[in-house]
Design an enzyme around this catalytic site. Structure first.
Site, mmCIF file in Angstrom:
data_model
loop_
_atom_site.group_PDB
_atom_site.id
_atom_site.type_symbol
_atom_site.label_atom_id
_atom_site.label_comp_id
_atom_site.label_asym_id
_atom_site.label_seq_id
_atom_site.Cartn_x
_atom_site.Cartn_y
_atom_site.Cartn_z
ATOM 1 N N LYS A 116 0.808 -1.216 0.000
ATOM 2 C CA LYS A 116 0.000 0.000 0.000
ATOM 3 C C LYS A 116 0.850 1.279 0.000
ATOM 4 C CE LYS A 116 -4.211 -1.886 0.467
ATOM 5 N NZ LYS A 116 -4.010 -3.188 1.011
ATOM 6 N N LYS A 158 -3.742 1.559 8.700
ATOM 7 C CA LYS A 158 -3.906 0.434 7.784
ATOM 8 C C LYS A 158 -2.629 -0.391 7.698
ATOM 9 C CE LYS A 158 -7.066 2.903 4.650
ATOM 10 N NZ LYS A 158 -7.278 3.277 3.233
ATOM 11 N N GLY A 164 -9.193 -6.779 2.165
ATOM 12 C CA GLY A 164 -10.428 -7.367 2.666
ATOM 13 C C GLY A 164 -10.895 -6.803 3.992
ATOM 14 N N GLU A 200 -3.651 7.401 7.438
ATOM 15 C CA GLU A 200 -4.293 8.335 6.520
ATOM 16 C C GLU A 200 -5.400 9.099 7.236
ATOM 17 O OE1 GLU A 200 -3.965 6.042 2.223
ATOM 18 O OE2 GLU A 200 -5.826 5.925 3.358
ATOM 19 N N GLU A 275 -8.776 2.364 -7.137
ATOM 20 C CA GLU A 275 -9.865 2.626 -6.194
ATOM 21 C C GLU A 275 -9.641 3.931 -5.433
ATOM 22 O OE1 GLU A 275 -11.077 -0.676 -3.900
ATOM 23 O OE2 GLU A 275 -11.121 -2.025 -5.616
ATOM 24 N N ASN A 289 -6.029 -2.582 -7.653
ATOM 25 C CA ASN A 289 -6.133 -4.027 -7.777
ATOM 26 C C ASN A 289 -5.652 -4.432 -9.165
ATOM 27 O OD1 ASN A 289 -7.267 -4.833 -5.220
ATOM 28 N ND2 ASN A 289 -9.116 -3.763 -5.854
ATOM 29 N N ARG A 291 -5.827 -6.924 -11.198
ATOM 30 C CA ARG A 291 -6.528 -8.135 -11.641
ATOM 31 C C ARG A 291 -7.931 -7.764 -12.088
ATOM 32 N NH1 ARG A 291 -10.113 -8.410 -7.542
ATOM 33 N NH2 ARG A 291 -9.422 -7.894 -5.432
ATOM 34 N N VAL A 294 -14.308 -8.687 -9.115
ATOM 35 C CA VAL A 294 -15.560 -9.441 -8.996
ATOM 36 C C VAL A 294 -16.675 -8.714 -9.760
ATOM 37 C CG1 VAL A 294 -17.300 -10.299 -7.384
ATOM 38 C CG2 VAL A 294 -14.878 -10.358 -6.751
ATOM 39 N N ARG A 337 -23.980 -9.236 -5.002
ATOM 40 C CA ARG A 337 -23.236 -10.452 -4.701
ATOM 41 C C ARG A 337 -24.094 -11.340 -3.803
ATOM 42 N NH1 ARG A 337 -16.895 -8.860 -3.663
ATOM 43 N NH2 ARG A 337 -16.790 -7.081 -5.098
#
Length: 450
Positions: A116, A158, A164, A200, A275, A289, A291, A294, A337
């Site tokens: 991060k 963080k 997640g 942050e 994001e 991300n 990839r 979802v 979802r």
């Protein structure tokens, strides 16, 4: 062109890749654990190979097992889907070292964005706006207190290797800082083997906005608008829509260009999602991300593109099949979802499906690996399906979602479908007036225990 692709995943995302391969005339290889011998992705693939026992650590996360499956099958490329090894830079390096193609970004880009602090520093240098906070990791409580005083409370601590929702703690005031700091470090250590944290500014009422980007690996890149993923429970998304109901065309073009330019400068290849937290007209980068997401189907719906097909094309060295000027938003799309979980506690509810019926009709897509008689194993994520609807505008998409949810039948296990029936009755959902805290507050009031 690839002759054969191995899918290093399971469930609905494995089926999604298999379908794209079939349309492109490419053979697919499914890998599976012993618990997934009867899974739909195993039945649908051209070939299947068992790679281990039920535990993900011994099967879907087993790099030796997956590499052996490639050798046995003769697959030339690996599609990782999402989750599991999709953002494991070491895995990507091993794939490349064996002369195979990883359908996704390079190991270097995954490493950069997987940490991060490094990701934030990289994005700042590339001109992407970031949340005020520490320049790097924060090692001591004294340093954390100094930064908290500088940027003002509340702050969020963080874990640098987090994800997640794990390793994230809010300190509303200086008095809360020590507890939040120590807890975030402990969670980072236990979940990711890394107790480094950063700090942050905590935004009070932001929305979670993500920009879909795509690069060709040679300095070409586009953005495919934004998705609003603000409806979350414990930092897990449950309801996503595109375009975002709070984002203007001007804001979309501005932040989209910033993101596309950023990944073009680093020669990023394939799909990625940048994001942001969005508040009072400002975007603040939180993570990238590297990839497929979802929620990628809502972007596919409004732009009429196949992101998996595009991933495969650029991995083969072909140019992207569209440019920025070719991408025009058509209508509105929403994804929910659907998890095999028991309300109100959202506890996992594996079991045998006694009856399954997917909704259909105009503008309805159901991505799921369920079938009558299938037994949902208890070893993996509780996501069992994604219901995606597309309409000419947001009201039509909401009406279509309501209709499709009413058609959906999943008997034998509890699911989160009742949650979405209830949410669609809420004026704030109907108007799009929500932020990342809205669902948690609503659940406390409307879905409390007992």
């Amino acid at each position: 062109m690839f002759d054969k692709i191995l899918i290093a995943n399971r469930g609905e995302i494995a089926l999604r890749v298999i379908r794209a391969c079939r349309e492109m005339g490419i053979a697919s290889v499914a890998v599976h654990s012993t618990a997934d011998s009867d899974a739909m992705h195993v039945r649908m693939a051209d070939e299947s190979i068992c790679i281990g026992p039920p535990a993900a650590s011994a099967s879907y996360l087993s790099i030796p097992g997956i590499m052996a499956a490639c050798e046995i099958s003769g697959a030339q490329a690996i599609h990782p889907g999402y989750g599991f090894l999709s953002e494991n830079a070491n895995f990507v390096q091993i794939v490349e070292d064996h002369g195979l193609t990883f359908i996704g970004p390079t190991a270097e880009h995954i490493r950069i964005m997987g940490d991060k602090i490094t990701a934030k520093d990289t994005m700042r240098k590339l001109g992407v706006p970031c949340v005020p906070g520490s320049e790097g990791g924060v090692a001591t409580l004294d340093e954390a207190q100094r930064i908290g005083d500088e940027i003002g409370y509340p702050v969020i601590i963080k874990a640098t290797a987090g994800g997640g929702g794990k390793g994230m703690k809010v300190a509303q005031s200086a008095a809360d800082l020590e507890r939040a700091f120590q807890t975030a470090r402990a969670e980072g250590k236990s979940n990711f083997g890394n107790d480094e944290v950063y700090i942050e500014k905590y935004l009070a009422t932001p929305r979670h906005i993500e920009i879909q980007v795509f690069g060709d690996g040679r300095g070409g890149a586009v953005h495919l608008g934004e998705r609003d993923c603000s409806l979350q429970r414990r930092h897990q998304k449950v309801f996503e829509e595109a375009p975002g109901p709070s984002i203007s065309a001007e804001e979309r073009a501005r932040i989209g260009k910033v993101c596309a330019d950023a990944i073009a400068k680093i020669n990023y290849i394939g799909a990625g999602t940048i994001e942001f937290l969005y508040e009072h007209g400002e975007f603040y980068f939180i993570e990238m991300n590297t990839r497929l997401q979802v929620e990628h189907p809502v972007t596919e719906a409004i732009f009429g593109v196949d992101l998996v097909r595009e991933q495969i094309r650029v991995a083969e060295g072909l140019p992207m099949s569209f440019g920025q000027d070719d991408l025009t938003i058509n209508g509105h799309a929403i994804e929910v979802r659907i998890n095999a979980e028991r309300l109100p506690n959202f506890s996992p509810c594996p079991g045998r499906i006694t009856q399954y019926h997917a909704p259909g009709g105009l503008g309805v897509r159901m991505d799921s690996a369920l079938y009558d008689g299938y037994s949902i194993p208890p070893y993996y994520d509780s996501l069992i399906g994604k219901l995606i609807v597309h309409g000419r505008d947001r009201p039509e998409a909401l009406a279509r979602l309501h209709r499709a949810l009413g058609e959906l039948i999943v008997d034998g296990v509890d699911t989160t479908v009742p949650l979405f029936h209830a949410l669609l009755q809420e004026p704030d959902i109907q108007s799009g007036n929500y932020n990342i805290h809205w669902l948690e507050h609503w659940l406390e009031t409307n879905l409390a225990d007992g």
